[in-house]
Design a protein around this motif. Structure first.
Motif, PDB file in Angstrom:
ATOM      1  N   SER A   1       0.847  -1.197   0.000  1.00 35.55           N
ATOM      2  CA  SER A   1       0.000   0.000   0.000  1.00 35.55           C
ATOM      3  C   SER A   1       0.879   1.242   0.000  1.00 35.55           C
ATOM      4  CB  SER A   1      -0.932   0.025   1.212  1.00 35.55           C
ATOM      5  OG  SER A   1      -0.263   0.514   2.354  1.00 35.55           O
ATOM      6  N   LEU A   2       0.250   2.354  -0.286  1.00 37.30           N
ATOM      7  CA  LEU A   2       0.945   3.634  -0.251  1.00 37.30           C
ATOM      8  C   LEU A   2       0.434   4.494   0.901  1.00 37.30           C
ATOM      9  CD1 LEU A   2       1.057   4.429  -4.096  1.00 37.30           C
ATOM     10  CD2 LEU A   2       2.826   3.385  -2.672  1.00 37.30           C
ATOM     11  N   ASP A   3      -0.072   3.827   1.959  1.00 35.46           N
ATOM     12  CA  ASP A   3      -0.660   4.548   3.087  1.00 35.46           C
ATOM     13  C   ASP A   3       0.281   5.582   3.716  1.00 35.46           C
ATOM     14  OD1 ASP A   3      -2.986   3.120   2.770  1.00 35.46           O
ATOM     15  OD2 ASP A   3      -2.606   1.750   4.447  1.00 35.46           O
ATOM     16  N   PHE A   4       1.565   5.304   3.731  1.00 39.18           N
ATOM     17  CA  PHE A   4       2.516   6.196   4.396  1.00 39.18           C
ATOM     18  C   PHE A   4       3.253   7.117   3.423  1.00 39.18           C
ATOM     19  CE2 PHE A   4       2.286   2.572   7.376  1.00 39.18           C
ATOM     20  CZ  PHE A   4       1.917   3.264   8.525  1.00 39.18           C
ATOM     21  N   ILE A   5       2.769   7.257   2.190  1.00 41.05           N
ATOM     22  CA  ILE A   5       3.521   7.999   1.173  1.00 41.05           C
ATOM     23  C   ILE A   5       3.787   9.447   1.588  1.00 41.05           C
ATOM     24  CG2 ILE A   5       1.545   8.659  -0.274  1.00 41.05           C
ATOM     25  CD1 ILE A   5       4.845   7.528  -1.758  1.00 41.05           C
ATOM     26  N   ALA A   6       2.809  10.129   2.110  1.00 39.72           N
ATOM     27  CA  ALA A   6       3.018  11.531   2.511  1.00 39.72           C
ATOM     28  C   ALA A   6       4.067  11.626   3.616  1.00 39.72           C
ATOM     29  CB  ALA A   6       1.704  12.162   2.961  1.00 39.72           C
ATOM     30  N   GLY A   7       3.974  10.745   4.596  1.00 38.45           N
ATOM     31  CA  GLY A   7       4.956  10.740   5.685  1.00 38.45           C
ATOM     32  C   GLY A   7       6.348  10.391   5.198  1.00 38.45           C
ATOM     33  N   GLN A   8       6.431   9.451   4.269  1.00 40.21           N
ATOM     34  CA  GLN A   8       7.726   9.068   3.704  1.00 40.21           C
ATOM     35  C   GLN A   8       8.376  10.269   3.015  1.00 40.21           C
ATOM     36  OE1 GLN A   8       8.938   5.837   4.755  1.00 40.21           O
ATOM     37  NE2 GLN A   8       9.238   5.313   2.625  1.00 40.21           N
ATOM     38  N   VAL A   9       7.621  10.944   2.179  1.00 41.44           N
ATOM     39  CA  VAL A   9       8.160  12.075   1.432  1.00 41.44           C
ATOM     40  C   VAL A   9       8.587  13.187   2.394  1.00 41.44           C
ATOM     41  CG1 VAL A   9       7.559  13.909  -0.208  1.00 41.44           C
ATOM     42  CG2 VAL A   9       6.946  11.526  -0.698  1.00 41.44           C
ATOM     43  N   VAL A  10       7.754  13.515   3.360  1.00 39.96           N
ATOM     44  CA  VAL A  10       8.078  14.587   4.310  1.00 39.96           C
ATOM     45  C   VAL A  10       9.285  14.204   5.160  1.00 39.96           C
ATOM     46  CG1 VAL A  10       7.240  15.830   6.353  1.00 39.96           C
ATOM     47  CG2 VAL A  10       5.765  15.577   4.349  1.00 39.96           C
ATOM     48  N   GLY A  11       9.314  12.977   5.683  1.00 35.91           N
ATOM     49  CA  GLY A  11      10.433  12.544   6.518  1.00 35.91           C
ATOM     50  C   GLY A  11      11.764  12.587   5.787  1.00 35.91           C
ATOM     51  N   LYS A  12      11.789  12.103   4.563  1.00 34.77           N
ATOM     52  CA  LYS A  12      13.024  12.132   3.772  1.00 34.77           C
ATOM     53  C   LYS A  12      13.400  13.567   3.420  1.00 34.77           C
ATOM     54  CE  LYS A  12      12.210   7.572   1.955  1.00 34.77           C
ATOM     55  NZ  LYS A  12      11.646   6.814   0.863  1.00 34.77           N
ATOM     56  N   ALA A  13      12.409  14.372   3.114  1.00 31.61           N
ATOM     57  CA  ALA A  13      12.674  15.774   2.770  1.00 31.61           C
ATOM     58  C   ALA A  13      13.300  16.519   3.948  1.00 31.61           C
ATOM     59  CB  ALA A  13      11.393  16.466   2.311  1.00 31.61           C
ATOM     60  N   TRP A  14      12.856  16.221   5.171  1.00 37.87           N
ATOM     61  CA  TRP A  14      13.457  16.850   6.355  1.00 37.87           C
ATOM     62  C   TRP A  14      14.956  16.584   6.395  1.00 37.87           C
ATOM     63  CZ3 TRP A  14      11.332  20.677   8.466  1.00 37.87           C
ATOM     64  CH2 TRP A  14       9.974  20.725   8.788  1.00 37.87           C
ATOM     65  N   MET A  15      15.343  15.349   6.135  1.00 33.76           N
ATOM     66  CA  MET A  15      16.764  15.000   6.185  1.00 33.76           C
ATOM     67  C   MET A  15      17.546  15.687   5.067  1.00 33.76           C
ATOM     68  SD  MET A  15      17.152  13.391   8.902  1.00 33.76           S
ATOM     69  CE  MET A  15      18.820  12.790   8.756  1.00 33.76           C
ATOM     70  N   VAL A  16      16.965  15.763   3.893  1.00 27.93           N
ATOM     71  CA  VAL A  16      17.635  16.435   2.777  1.00 27.93           C
ATOM     72  C   VAL A  16      17.819  17.919   3.103  1.00 27.93           C
ATOM     73  CG1 VAL A  16      17.387  17.140   0.363  1.00 27.93           C
ATOM     74  CG2 VAL A  16      16.864  14.783   1.032  1.00 27.93           C
ATOM     75  N   VAL A  17      16.766  18.566   3.575  1.00 28.53           N
ATOM     76  CA  VAL A  17      16.841  19.989   3.911  1.00 28.53           C
ATOM     77  C   VAL A  17      17.852  20.228   5.036  1.00 28.53           C
ATOM     78  CG1 VAL A  17      15.519  21.921   4.908  1.00 28.53           C
ATOM     79  CG2 VAL A  17      14.555  20.557   3.036  1.00 28.53           C
ATOM     80  N   ALA A  18      17.889  19.336   6.024  1.00 31.64           N
ATOM     81  CA  ALA A  18      18.848  19.474   7.118  1.00 31.64           C
ATOM     82  C   ALA A  18      20.286  19.357   6.619  1.00 31.64           C
ATOM     83  CB  ALA A  18      18.575  18.424   8.201  1.00 31.64           C
ATOM     84  N   ALA A  19      20.501  18.572   5.582  1.00 34.27           N
ATOM     85  CA  ALA A  19      21.854  18.371   5.054  1.00 34.27           C
ATOM     86  C   ALA A  19      22.316  19.517   4.142  1.00 34.27           C
ATOM     87  CB  ALA A  19      21.921  17.052   4.286  1.00 34.27           C
ATOM     88  N   LEU A  20      21.409  20.277   3.581  1.00 32.94           N
ATOM     89  CA  LEU A  20      21.790  21.309   2.605  1.00 32.94           C
ATOM     90  C   LEU A  20      22.765  22.359   3.154  1.00 32.94           C
ATOM     91  CD1 LEU A  20      18.505  21.815   0.573  1.00 32.94           C
ATOM     92  CD2 LEU A  20      20.557  20.534  -0.073  1.00 32.94           C
ATOM     93  N   PRO A  21      22.593  22.865   4.392  1.00 25.48           N
ATOM     94  CA  PRO A  21      23.598  23.822   4.891  1.00 25.48           C
ATOM     95  C   PRO A  21      24.997  23.199   4.993  1.00 25.48           C
ATOM     96  CG  PRO A  21      21.605  23.947   6.215  1.00 25.48           C
ATOM     97  CD  PRO A  21      21.456  22.758   5.308  1.00 25.48           C
TER      98      PRO A  21
END
Length: 185
Positions: free
Chosen positions: A146-166
């Motif tokens: 299922s794709l039940d957690f798709i929104a959470g997956q995208v947001v969670g991974k995005a947090w890590m990417v954004v945290a790494a950018l600086p």
């Protein structure tokens, strides 16, 4: 520290992040769903399998491996990470993870490679966004049907990417200073 030495450090961190993510999915979370993942909150009202944070970081590390060691090393690290996952996760989870990660990393690679000449921060951001979308959809579908957690997956991974950018920006700025030619007098 040389670029090659940094590359080996990023390589080790990247290869270990994949099995760490797979282990976390079955063992770490604010709640564990029977026959499903352990989940963590990633935003108000959104949860995701706990390995999401490690995979978000892995997307950035893969770009750094490629930048410092080359494409072949980056692909080898994806395969090594998938093999190491077999030590800490169920075969079904390993197959889902390896398939999703291989597809997402190939897409990430296709976006990162041409953009890296225009600026490392832009390349890491754009390639990670593409990679995290593919990884999230393929992994959730193969691992849980299922794709039940798709929104959470995208947001969670995005947090890590954004945290790494600086950090990426700092590395790029430092690299530019170290390689700058002295001004002629």
């Amino acid at each position: 520290m040389t670029s090659r030495t940094q590359g080996y450090i990023f390589l080790a961190a990247f290869a270990l992040s994949i099995p760490a993510a797979n282990w976390m999915i079955g063992n770490v979370g604010t709640s564990c769903i029977p026959q499903g993942p352990c989940v963590i909150p990633v935003a108000p009202g959104l949860t995701a399998p706990s390995g999401v944070l490690m995979i978000g970081l892995a997307l950035v590390l893969r770009d750094l491996v490629q930048r410092n060691l080359g494409v072949k090393w980056a692909i080898g690290a994806v395969l090594a990470g998938a093999a190491l996952s077999g030590l800490v996760a169920t075969p079904a989870l390993v197959v889902a993870s390896a398939t999703a990660f291989l597809l997402s990393e190939l897409a990430d690679l296709a976006v990162y490679t041409p953009l890296q000449r225009k600026g490392l921060v832009l390349a890491v951001f754009a390639s990670s966004v593409v990679g995290l979308m593919i990884d999230s959809a393929v992994f959730l579908y193969l691992a849980f049907g299922s794709l039940d957690f798709i929104a959470g997956q995208v947001v969670g991974k995005a947090w890590m990417v954004v945290a790494a950018l600086p950090v990426i920006h700092f590395m790029r700025s430092r690299e530019a200073l170290l390689t700058a030619e002295p001004v002629a007098k």
